[in-house]
Enzyme design. Structure first.
Site, PDB file in Angstrom:
ATOM      1  N   GLY A   1      44.928  29.467  32.611  1.00  0.00           N
ATOM      2  CA  GLY A   1      44.168  30.722  32.575  1.00  0.00           C
ATOM      3  C   GLY A   1      44.128  31.340  33.962  1.00  0.00           C
TER       4      GLY A   1
ATOM      5  N   GLN B   1      40.006  36.821  35.514  1.00  0.00           N
ATOM      6  CA  GLN B   1      39.254  37.368  36.660  1.00  0.00           C
ATOM      7  C   GLN B   1      39.036  36.296  37.725  1.00  0.00           C
ATOM      8  OE1 GLN B   1      35.114  38.249  35.863  1.00  0.00           O
ATOM      9  NE2 GLN B   1      34.888  39.461  37.737  1.00  0.00           N
TER      10      GLN B   1
ATOM     11  N   TYR C   1      30.329  32.335  22.491  1.00  0.00           N
ATOM     12  CA  TYR C   1      30.726  31.912  23.840  1.00  0.00           C
ATOM     13  C   TYR C   1      29.743  30.869  24.373  1.00  0.00           C
ATOM     14  CZ  TYR C   1      31.570  32.530  28.887  1.00  0.00           C
ATOM     15  OH  TYR C   1      31.822  32.351  30.235  1.00  0.00           O
TER      16      TYR C   1
ATOM     17  N   ARG D   1      50.182  34.766  29.264  1.00  0.00           N
ATOM     18  CA  ARG D   1      51.141  35.807  29.701  1.00  0.00           C
ATOM     19  C   ARG D   1      50.924  36.014  31.199  1.00  0.00           C
ATOM     20  NH1 ARG D   1      47.036  38.163  27.290  1.00  0.00           N
ATOM     21  NH2 ARG D   1      47.967  37.961  25.208  1.00  0.00           N
TER      22      ARG D   1
ATOM     23  N   ASP E   1      50.161  28.060  26.566  1.00  0.00           N
ATOM     24  CA  ASP E   1      49.067  28.331  25.632  1.00  0.00           C
ATOM     25  C   ASP E   1      48.072  27.180  25.750  1.00  0.00           C
ATOM     26  OD1 ASP E   1      48.853  29.261  22.093  1.00  0.00           O
ATOM     27  OD2 ASP E   1      47.319  28.536  23.498  1.00  0.00           O
TER      28      ASP E   1
HETATM   29  C1  VAH Z   1      30.340  37.134  30.364  1.00  0.00           C
HETATM   30  N1  VAH Z   1      31.057  37.211  32.698  1.00  0.00           N
HETATM   31  O1  VAH Z   1      29.727  38.154  30.581  1.00  0.00           O
HETATM   32  C2  VAH Z   1      30.815  36.326  31.566  1.00  0.00           C
HETATM   33  C3  VAH Z   1      29.771  35.322  31.963  1.00  0.00           C
HETATM   34  C4  VAH Z   1      27.357  34.931  32.415  1.00  0.00           C
HETATM   35  C5  VAH Z   1      28.381  35.929  32.075  1.00  0.00           C
HETATM   36  O2  VAH Z   1      29.751  34.243  31.103  1.00  0.00           O
HETATM   37  O3  VAH Z   1      30.559  36.748  29.257  1.00  0.00           O
END
Ligand code: VAH
Length: 313
Positions: A6, A10, A140, A34, A50
């Site tokens: 990765g 960023q 997430y 990529r 990947d």
């Molecule tokens: C997001 N920049 O906004 C990430 C991060 C705490 C924020 O996990 O999902």
């Protein structure tokens, strides 16, 4: 030798540059699904990879005699809400592949990023402690909390040397973020310089923990260089630098760009931000491996505007 999975993200982009400065370009292999156009990847070795493919990761590790892996690939909070199954697959299985390679002694050391997204509505909002209630409400955050549990499990049961940091929102100018809720704090600078106006997708009083990329990269390298005996937390360490609201950030920007104006149109990301802490207690990282941040909000604003002015001309 080091592999960054990765690398074009960023954080990955700047982590690749910093690790190559530290260890030499020939010792740091960059990989991603990529290749980005960033000049960071014009020199040194780049491999298309990947992160969901364990065999491909193992082949890359063996081909380049990798000892340390930084696994930076993930879908961030906003994007993950739109692709829950893919986000779980990428964020979770990539970690398990790398942890299993370490368990099998194919890899020596692992860095894996967690996030303040592991905290939820009923976590303490201010000075969120290292150990507290954690009921994340985003895909997430769920994947990052589960990942932390796996990291600690593989350390305790298999002796895997995996180290992790709960990143706050990261602000940078060299590579664009992708799909984060905190990314308003990056977009605002691009819009301020290009158009003098920004419509913010969070409300003006939304306070979130934030950090400049230089601090985040320094913390990452510091925890990976810490003595094993100094690492007392094998889930993930809180780290912090500053916290601010879009309103406070706007005032700081207006000191340098007096014409800048902002409008607020909160969207689905407001609910994500509302579930996260306002500020973080990072005393464990300070006590264990001497962490301390260097960039406050004013310094971040100055760095972002100075560098983006140059870059955007
Ligand atoms: C997001 N920049 O906004 C990430 C991060 C705490 C924020 O996990 O999902």
């Amino acid at each position: 030798k080091v592999l960054i999975i990765g690398a074009c993200g960023q954080i990955g982009t700047e982590l690749t540059a910093a690790l190559r400065n530290t260890y030499g370009a020939e010792n740091v292999i960059a990989s991603d699904i990529r290749q980005s156009e960033s000049e960071v990847f014009t020199q040194g070795v780049f491999e298309l990879l990947d992160a969901r493919n364990k065999e491909a990761i193992q082949a890359c590790v063996e081909k380049h005699e990798i000892t340390d892996v930084y696994l930076m690939a993930a879908l961030l909070s906003a994007t993950a809400e739109k692709n829950p199954e893919f986000a779980w697959d990428l964020n979770m299985n990539s970690l398990l592949h790398v942890l299993n390679l370490a368990k099998d002694k194919i890899v020596k050391k692992v860095f894996w990023p967690s996030s303040i997204a592991v905290f939820g509505e009923n976590s303490p909002k201010k000075n969120t402690p290292q150990h507290t209630i954690m009921e994340p409400s985003t895909v997430y955050g769920i994947s990052k909390l589960a990942g932390e549990r796996w990291c600690e499990y593989y350390y305790k049961n298999y002796g895997v040397d995996v180290r992790s940091i709960r990143y706050p929102g990261i602000i940078s100018w060299k590579a664009n973020p992708g799909g984060g809720t905190t990314d308003y704090a990056v977009e605002i600078f691009h819009e301020a310089i290009k158009h003098g106006q920004y419509t913010c997708f969070l409300s003006e009083d939304t306070s979130l923990p934030m950090m400049f990329m230089d601090d985040a990269v320094r913390a990452t390298i510091a925890i990976m260089n810490a003595e094993v005996t100094d690492i007392n937390i094998r889930s993930s360490y809180n780290i912090a630098a500053t916290s601010f609201t879009p309103k406070e950030l706007t005032s700081a920007i207006q000191e340098l760009l007096p014409e800048f104006t902002i409008a607020y149109e909160p969207d689905f990301r407001q609910q994500i931000a509302d579930s996260w802490p306002e500020s973080i207690d990072d005393s464990a990282a300070t006590n264990d491996w001497n962490w301390s941040s260097e960039f406050d909000m004013k310094a971040i604003v100055s760095e972002m505007i100075t560098n983006l002015n140059k870059r955007l001309g």
